[in-house]
Scaffold this active site. Structure first.
Site, PDB file in Angstrom:
ATOM      1  N   GLY A  17       0.746  -1.241   0.000  1.00  0.00           N
ATOM      2  CA  GLY A  17       0.000   0.000   0.000  1.00  0.00           C
ATOM      3  C   GLY A  17       0.777   1.292   0.000  1.00  0.00           C
ATOM      4  O   GLY A  17       0.201   2.364  -0.204  1.00  0.00           O
ATOM      5  N   GLU A  37       3.570  -6.824   1.662  1.00  0.00           N
ATOM      6  CA  GLU A  37       3.428  -7.239   0.263  1.00  0.00           C
ATOM      7  C   GLU A  37       3.086  -6.051  -0.631  1.00  0.00           C
ATOM      8  O   GLU A  37       1.990  -5.966  -1.167  1.00  0.00           O
ATOM      9  CB  GLU A  37       2.407  -8.373   0.122  1.00  0.00           C
ATOM     10  CG  GLU A  37       1.076  -8.054   0.749  1.00  0.00           C
ATOM     11  CD  GLU A  37       0.132  -9.243   0.791  1.00  0.00           C
ATOM     12  OE1 GLU A  37       0.590 -10.385   0.882  1.00  0.00           O
ATOM     13  OE2 GLU A  37      -1.080  -8.977   0.745  1.00  0.00           O
ATOM     14  N   PRO A  38       4.044  -5.159  -0.809  1.00  0.00           N
ATOM     15  CA  PRO A  38       3.805  -4.022  -1.700  1.00  0.00           C
ATOM     16  C   PRO A  38       3.795  -4.454  -3.160  1.00  0.00           C
ATOM     17  O   PRO A  38       4.502  -5.390  -3.550  1.00  0.00           O
ATOM     18  CB  PRO A  38       5.015  -3.116  -1.418  1.00  0.00           C
ATOM     19  CG  PRO A  38       6.084  -4.048  -0.943  1.00  0.00           C
ATOM     20  CD  PRO A  38       5.399  -5.164  -0.238  1.00  0.00           C
ATOM     21  N   GLY A  39       3.010  -3.761  -3.939  1.00  0.00           N
ATOM     22  CA  GLY A  39       3.021  -3.956  -5.391  1.00  0.00           C
ATOM     23  C   GLY A  39       3.593  -2.716  -6.042  1.00  0.00           C
ATOM     24  O   GLY A  39       4.734  -2.662  -6.478  1.00  0.00           O
ATOM     25  N   ARG A  40       2.772  -1.632  -6.019  1.00  0.00           N
ATOM     26  CA  ARG A  40       3.180  -0.420  -6.751  1.00  0.00           C
ATOM     27  C   ARG A  40       4.471   0.180  -6.219  1.00  0.00           C
ATOM     28  O   ARG A  40       5.259   0.717  -6.989  1.00  0.00           O
ATOM     29  CB  ARG A  40       2.043   0.599  -6.764  1.00  0.00           C
ATOM     30  CG  ARG A  40       1.912   1.473  -5.558  1.00  0.00           C
ATOM     31  CD  ARG A  40       0.603   2.235  -5.569  1.00  0.00           C
ATOM     32  NE  ARG A  40      -0.517   1.303  -5.538  1.00  0.00           N
ATOM     33  CZ  ARG A  40      -1.655   1.481  -6.167  1.00  0.00           C
ATOM     34  NH1 ARG A  40      -1.842   2.550  -6.902  1.00  0.00           N
ATOM     35  NH2 ARG A  40      -2.628   0.601  -6.063  1.00  0.00           N
ATOM     36  N   TYR A  64     -10.290   5.011 -11.191  1.00  0.00           N
ATOM     37  CA  TYR A  64      -9.987   5.723  -9.936  1.00  0.00           C
ATOM     38  C   TYR A  64      -9.816   7.229 -10.101  1.00  0.00           C
ATOM     39  O   TYR A  64      -9.466   7.916  -9.136  1.00  0.00           O
ATOM     40  CB  TYR A  64      -8.653   5.228  -9.340  1.00  0.00           C
ATOM     41  CG  TYR A  64      -8.444   3.750  -9.287  1.00  0.00           C
ATOM     42  CD1 TYR A  64      -9.365   2.917  -8.662  1.00  0.00           C
ATOM     43  CD2 TYR A  64      -7.301   3.170  -9.841  1.00  0.00           C
ATOM     44  CE1 TYR A  64      -9.149   1.545  -8.601  1.00  0.00           C
ATOM     45  CE2 TYR A  64      -7.084   1.800  -9.778  1.00  0.00           C
ATOM     46  CZ  TYR A  64      -8.009   0.992  -9.153  1.00  0.00           C
ATOM     47  OH  TYR A  64      -7.793  -0.351  -9.089  1.00  0.00           O
ATOM     48  N   CYS A  87     -13.587   4.592 -27.963  1.00  0.00           N
ATOM     49  CA  CYS A  87     -14.850   5.148 -28.440  1.00  0.00           C
ATOM     50  C   CYS A  87     -15.480   6.123 -27.472  1.00  0.00           C
ATOM     51  O   CYS A  87     -16.087   7.094 -27.875  1.00  0.00           O
ATOM     52  CB  CYS A  87     -15.831   4.035 -28.731  1.00  0.00           C
ATOM     53  SG  CYS A  87     -15.430   3.291 -30.305  1.00  0.00           S
TER      54      CYS A  87
HETATM   55  C1  LIG Z   1      -4.097  -7.984  -0.331  1.00  0.00           C
HETATM   56  C2  LIG Z   1      -3.291  -7.008  -1.082  1.00  0.00           C
HETATM   57  N1  LIG Z   1      -1.965  -6.984  -0.903  1.00  0.00           N
HETATM   58  C3  LIG Z   1      -1.171  -6.123  -1.573  1.00  0.00           C
HETATM   59  C4  LIG Z   1      -1.702  -5.235  -2.497  1.00  0.00           C
HETATM   60  C5  LIG Z   1      -0.773  -4.308  -3.219  1.00  0.00           C
HETATM   61  O1  LIG Z   1      -1.103  -2.998  -3.065  1.00  0.00           O
HETATM   62  P1  LIG Z   1      -0.104  -1.860  -3.602  1.00  0.00           P
HETATM   63  O2  LIG Z   1       0.163  -2.161  -5.032  1.00  0.00           O
HETATM   64  O3  LIG Z   1      -0.799  -0.593  -3.424  1.00  0.00           O
HETATM   65  O4  LIG Z   1       1.130  -1.972  -2.763  1.00  0.00           O
HETATM   66  C6  LIG Z   1      -3.092  -5.214  -2.710  1.00  0.00           C
HETATM   67  C7  LIG Z   1      -3.688  -4.292  -3.675  1.00  0.00           C
HETATM   68  O5  LIG Z   1      -4.814  -4.372  -4.060  1.00  0.00           O
HETATM   69  C8  LIG Z   1      -3.901  -6.125  -1.990  1.00  0.00           C
HETATM   70  O6  LIG Z   1      -5.211  -6.136  -2.155  1.00  0.00           O
END
Ligand SMILES: Cc1ncc(COP(=O)(O)O)c(C=O)c1O
Length: 439
Positions: free
Chosen positions: A245, A286-289, A334, A364
């Site tokens: 997050g 568990e970061p993604g972005r 968003y 479109c």
């Molecule tokens: C359970 C869970 N973990 C991790 C993430 C990754 O979030 P972010 O990309 O903002 O770090 C999400 C995003 O939807 C999520 O739902």
């Protein structure tokens, strides 16, 4: 006017690179920089390890499940958070051992759970009571769950300051078990009653958190929950995951907390709550972005620049790029904003003045992507890069309007390019379909 963040950590292409990439692979094109990505992951890992002895940094693969990205994340020591059988299959195809994957999902299908167990997935993050009973059934049938451990997803009841569609930890959510209403406790006790291998707890309060207070209190609340589970039921959590997050810089207005500060804050919240309890769980994030977004850009070519009369503002200039909603649905979902930069200055470029325009795509509907400042003489044919699109770009892309999804090029540490995901072909656009003979 807001000045650029003190430390602008976003990857951007230089003009020569951008031209070469566009020539070689066409546009629109996702471009990821390997060195930038590895550096981001290392920095996060080191920051996390510096404030806690036993950490699990997982990459949330929903952000970008391109095989090359998964391979890089795994090589940098991440475990992989997967949210579906498809994401698990991608991780396996990238060479990630199943044991290093965590399976999420608020409505996992029995087949997904079975596949994950067959593969020996490391952890399943349990989301609802039906899933507990299904896992109990698998446990009985198989004589155990093998190597797979279970983690209970908790909704700590925290309302983060972010877009409502990426808020996930509030009480009114489809995800996980509410702490306040007792569901979390009942779920944990049921798992233990069934003899299932519960190892700990998980929460994810939301995404693009620029104010980390929500994450801090989420961590504190699940730690307190773990404490209560120990004192009241004798269950000792060996794993706590506080989700992902952390926000990134999409525009100059965004000022995410440095990851070192963020990790200190989150770890402190958890360790304070656990002080004196005798609990020393592995701590997961568990970061993604935060790992991949700033390592990527999308390269487009401008096709049309059009100024039209507009209510209230007098006129509006549309700058249409050769992609849009299908390669980046985030503005539509968003209201996300991005920064766009011209990377090729035509010989005719005469001014450094900037104008505010509406960047749009070629779909479109009125796919106004976002408002942004661009050089006043922006013109058809210019190459532009939209920054911070390494996350939730390729993974959310569609073939709407039958546009092929863009390719992804990886800029290697030696400056060479690798095509790690090719563009959809026209043939595969219709490969799944058939026309009944009498039509
Ligand atoms: C359970 C869970 N973990 C991790 C993430 C990754 O979030 P972010 O990309 O903002 O770090 C999400 C995003 O939807 C999520 O739902």
């Amino acid at each position: 006017m807001v000045s650029a963040p003190a430390q602008d950590t976003r990857f951007r292409l230089g003009e020569e690179q951008a031209r070469a990439l566009a020539e070689q692979y066409g546009t629109p094109l996702y471009v990821l920089d390997e060195t930038h990505l590895r550096t981001r992951i290392r920095r996060y890992r080191e920051a996390f390890q510096a404030c806690y002895p036993d950490v699990d940094l997982a990459f949330a693969s929903k952000a970008n499940s391109t095989l090359a990205v998964l391979a890089i994340a795994a090589a940098e020591g991440c475990s992989i958070d997967v949210a579906s059988e498809g994401e698990l299959r991608a991780a396996l195809a990238a060479g990630v051992p199943a044991g290093r994957c965590h399976l999420h999902g608020n409505n996992k299908q029995l087949e997904e759970i079975e596949f994950a167990l067959d593969q020996g997935v490391g952890k399943i993050v349990v989301d609802h009571f039906g899933e507990i009973e299904a896992l109990g059934e698998f446990h009985r049938e198989r004589g155990g769950l093998g190597v797979t451990q279970l983690v209970l997803r908790l909704a700590p009841g925290v309302d983060p300051v972010t877009h409502e569609k990426i808020s996930t930890g509030q009480a009114d959510t489809k995800f996980g078990f509410n702490i306040a209403d007792g569901s979390g406790e009942r779920a944990a006790l049921r798992l233990l009653e069934l003899g299932l291998p519960l190892v700990g707890f998980h929460c994810h309060v939301g995404s693009q958190l620029l104010d980390p207070e929500a994450q801090r209190s989420g961590g504190e609340l699940i730690a307190r929950f773990a404490l209560r589970m120990k004192s009241e039921h004798g269950f000792e959590a060996r794993y706590l995951n506080v989700g992902g997050g952390l926000g990134v810089i999409y525009t100059d207005q965004d000022r995410p907390m440095p990851v070192e500060e963020y990790c200190r804050l989150v770890v402190k919240a958890v360790t304070r709550a656990l002080e004196g309890s005798g609990l020393h769980p592995i701590l997961g994030q568990e970061p993604g972005r935060a790992l991949v977004a700033e390592s990527g850009v999308t390269l487009y070519r401008v096709g049309v620049v059009k100024t039209v009369p507009a209510k209230e503002v007098g006129t509006r200039t549309y700058v249409a790029v050769d992609g849009g909603l299908s390669d980046n649905p985030r503005p539509a979902i968003y209201g996300s904003r991005y920064a766009i930069e011209r990377v090729s200055s035509p010989a005719t470029a005469t001014t450094k003045d900037e104008v505010l325009v509406t960047v749009c795509g070629k779909h479109c509907e009125t796919d106004r992507l976002f408002e942004a400042s661009v050089p006043a003489d922006i013109a058809p044919g210019d190459l532009v890069q939209v920054l911070t699109t390494g996350a939730y770009g390729s993974s959310m892309a569609s073939t709407y309007n039958r546009y092929p999804r863009p390719a992804t090029a990886l800029v290697r540490p030696d400056g060479s390019f690798s095509l790690v995901q090719r563009r959809d072909t026209w043939d595969e656009m219709i490969a799944r379909e058939s026309v009944p003979e009498d039509l």
